[in-house]
Design an enzyme around this catalytic site. Structure first.
Site, PDB file in Angstrom:
ATOM      1  N   PHE A 170      -7.589   2.403  11.916  1.00  0.00           N
ATOM      2  CA  PHE A 170      -7.566   3.487  10.933  1.00  0.00           C
ATOM      3  C   PHE A 170      -8.331   3.043   9.693  1.00  0.00           C
ATOM      4  O   PHE A 170      -8.327   1.858   9.344  1.00  0.00           O
ATOM      5  CB  PHE A 170      -6.132   3.840  10.556  1.00  0.00           C
ATOM      6  CG  PHE A 170      -5.522   4.907  11.427  1.00  0.00           C
ATOM      7  CD1 PHE A 170      -5.170   6.130  10.903  1.00  0.00           C
ATOM      8  CD2 PHE A 170      -5.307   4.684  12.779  1.00  0.00           C
ATOM      9  CE1 PHE A 170      -4.616   7.126  11.699  1.00  0.00           C
ATOM     10  CE2 PHE A 170      -4.759   5.665  13.587  1.00  0.00           C
ATOM     11  CZ  PHE A 170      -4.409   6.895  13.040  1.00  0.00           C
TER      12      PHE A 170
ATOM     13  N   LYS B 184     -15.243  -4.648  12.541  1.00  0.00           N
ATOM     14  CA  LYS B 184     -13.991  -5.105  13.146  1.00  0.00           C
ATOM     15  C   LYS B 184     -14.111  -5.318  14.651  1.00  0.00           C
ATOM     16  O   LYS B 184     -13.325  -6.054  15.235  1.00  0.00           O
ATOM     17  CB  LYS B 184     -12.882  -4.083  12.880  1.00  0.00           C
ATOM     18  CG  LYS B 184     -12.664  -3.742  11.420  1.00  0.00           C
ATOM     19  CD  LYS B 184     -11.992  -4.840  10.653  1.00  0.00           C
ATOM     20  CE  LYS B 184     -11.636  -4.382   9.253  1.00  0.00           C
ATOM     21  NZ  LYS B 184     -10.940  -5.401   8.472  1.00  0.00           N
TER      22      LYS B 184
ATOM     23  N   PRO C 217      -4.333 -12.046   7.056  1.00  0.00           N
ATOM     24  CA  PRO C 217      -5.032 -11.968   8.343  1.00  0.00           C
ATOM     25  C   PRO C 217      -5.484 -10.546   8.625  1.00  0.00           C
ATOM     26  O   PRO C 217      -4.806  -9.577   8.267  1.00  0.00           O
ATOM     27  CB  PRO C 217      -3.976 -12.430   9.348  1.00  0.00           C
ATOM     28  CG  PRO C 217      -2.663 -12.255   8.663  1.00  0.00           C
ATOM     29  CD  PRO C 217      -2.938 -12.484   7.216  1.00  0.00           C
ATOM     30  N   ASP C 218      -6.642 -10.416   9.239  1.00  0.00           N
ATOM     31  CA  ASP C 218      -7.189  -9.117   9.620  1.00  0.00           C
ATOM     32  C   ASP C 218      -6.673  -8.792  11.020  1.00  0.00           C
ATOM     33  O   ASP C 218      -7.218  -9.247  12.020  1.00  0.00           O
ATOM     34  CB  ASP C 218      -8.714  -9.168   9.599  1.00  0.00           C
ATOM     35  CG  ASP C 218      -9.348  -7.798   9.742  1.00  0.00           C
ATOM     36  OD1 ASP C 218      -8.785  -6.954  10.465  1.00  0.00           O
ATOM     37  OD2 ASP C 218     -10.401  -7.575   9.129  1.00  0.00           O
TER      38      ASP C 218
ATOM     39  N   ASN D 153       0.835  -1.191   0.000  1.00  0.00           N
ATOM     40  CA  ASN D 153       0.000   0.000   0.000  1.00  0.00           C
ATOM     41  C   ASN D 153       0.874   1.247   0.000  1.00  0.00           C
ATOM     42  O   ASN D 153       2.032   1.203   0.426  1.00  0.00           O
ATOM     43  CB  ASN D 153      -0.902   0.025   1.234  1.00  0.00           C
ATOM     44  CG  ASN D 153      -2.036  -0.972   1.122  1.00  0.00           C
ATOM     45  OD1 ASN D 153      -2.464  -1.322   0.033  1.00  0.00           O
ATOM     46  ND2 ASN D 153      -2.524  -1.429   2.264  1.00  0.00           N
TER      47      ASN D 153
END
Length: 398
Positions: free
Chosen positions: A324, A342, A304-305, A208
């Site tokens: 964020f 989340k 993975p989160d 990113n």
């Protein structure tokens, strides 16, 4: 911040001991009183006369000094300081500390104290990477010893790698963070920052667009309020702040493992721009472009989160979990949905569409989303955003 603080500086025997002279000078410039202790090996690199002249104090060297020990001087030395700093901390002295040895003045002081201790390791790269040193380091961290460095670079022995003592400004920042009497004193916070890189082959990766500037500023602001900060960072464009424990990682899986290893913590701030996907099979060799051929077919799997994994922990969840959300449209709506999905407490949302100049820029414009709703802050420099967020975290933790 250091004015009036009493620092007991232990200098052990390594080539980096010369940096201790500059450290003493800068500590005194900031108003700190420095009481120096030299090991016998340290005297091979710096002289008691130079250390005494710079510190303006007597240099302590001998555990069995009749004058000093008539009143149990090593006990008084070990407990009269606001902070004990070991710079450089050699592999030998770290081993003594980790195993509770008290065979000279320095190791006895460190065993007899209840004063906070900060060490700046310095040694050959092979010594640093040796399993014994890493076991000792883990034991010292488990005992609550703060660590700054080491850095990676060229060694006096001609080798290259991790093991160089942190530079004096970084040690100063770590000392300031260690003696800070801010509202987060005694609190532990994990901060993630920077991008992650997911390898496709040995020369290509998915990532990113993140400089790491905002996460770095947040870690510095939290440390400035007295927090013990574990800073887990991907390959960022900006240098990590001083006064924090830096854990460098590359991939999302490495970042999750580092965060889990840093727990328990009072709060966690997930500012990193984690790649959502990685290739299912990384190529061991560079993928070649074939003349006239079709581009390679890459199969992706989800990473993975990290935010959800920590926010939804049944045990050991930080009291405050902050995520964020970097969005390019419908910022508040997407970020509000992300907070619910989340399971985190807060979301810091921002618009990173190209026209804003925020991604990689010096300023940010964020909306703090909590259970009470959305609060949009004016556009400001990233350090100011960090200070404002750190103050809110301190308020939330009481």
């Amino acid at each position: 911040m250091l004015s009036g603080k009493r620092i007991l500086l232990i200098v052990s025997g390594g080539i980096a001991a010369y940096k201790s002279l500059d450290l003493i000078r800068r500590l005194r410039e900031k108003g700190a009183a420095v009481t120096p202790v030299l090991t016998r090996a340290a005297e091979q690199f710096v002289t008691p006369l130079s250390v005494s002249a710079l510190s303006g104090n007597k240099v302590y060297r001998d555990l069995f000094d009749l004058t000093d020990e008539a009143e149990m001087g090593h006990i008084e030395l070990s407990r009269s300081a606001d902070l004990i700093v070991v710079a450089p901390a050699t592999a030998d002295l770290m081993a003594k500390m980790a195993n509770g040895l008290a065979c000279d003045l320095a190791s006895t002081l460190l065993l007899a104290t209840d004063t906070p201790v900060l060490i700046a390791p310095s040694m050959n790269v092979r010594m640093w990477q040796h399993p014994a040193t890493q076991r000792n380091l883990a034991a010292l961290k488990g005992d609550g010893i703060a660590v700054v460095g080491p850095d990676e670079g060229a060694m006096a022995c001609g080798e290259y790698g991790p093991g160089r003592m942190a530079e004096v400004p970084a040690i100063l920042a770590a000392i300031e963070a260690a003696v800070a009497d801010g509202p987060l004193k005694g609190r532990r916070v994990v901060v993630t920052s920077g991008p992650t890189q997911e390898p496709i082959d040995p020369v290509r990766y998915i990532a990113n667009r993140s400089s790491g500037a905002q996460g770095t500023a947040i870690a510095a602001a939290l440390a400035g309020l007295g927090a013990e900060v574990v800073f887990v960072t991907g390959p960022a464009d900006v240098a990590p702040p001083g006064g924090v424990t830096v854990v460098p990682v590359e991939s999302a899986r490495e970042m999750l493992a580092a965060v889990e290893a840093a727990l328990p913590a009072d709060a966690a701030v997930f500012a990193a721009a984690v790649a959502d996907w990685r290739v299912a099979e990384q190529s061991g060799a560079k993928i070649k472009k074939q003349p006239g051929g079709a581009p390679p077919a890459l199969q992706f799997v989800e990473n993975p989160d990290i935010l959800a994994a920590i926010a939804r922990r049944s045990a050991g969840r930080p009291a405050l979990v902050v995520g964020f959300a970097a969005e390019t449209d419908d910022v508040i709506a997407h970020a509000t949905a992300k907070r619910a999905r989340k399971g985190c407490d807060w979301i810091v949302a921002n618009d990173v569409s190209p026209a804003t100049g925020i991604m990689g820029g010096a300023e940010n414009e964020v909306t703090l989303i909590t259970a009470d709703g959305a609060e949009t802050w004016p556009r400001m420099g990233k350090p100011e955003v960090a200070r404002r967020l750190a103050a809110r975290i301190a308020e939330a933790l009481g």
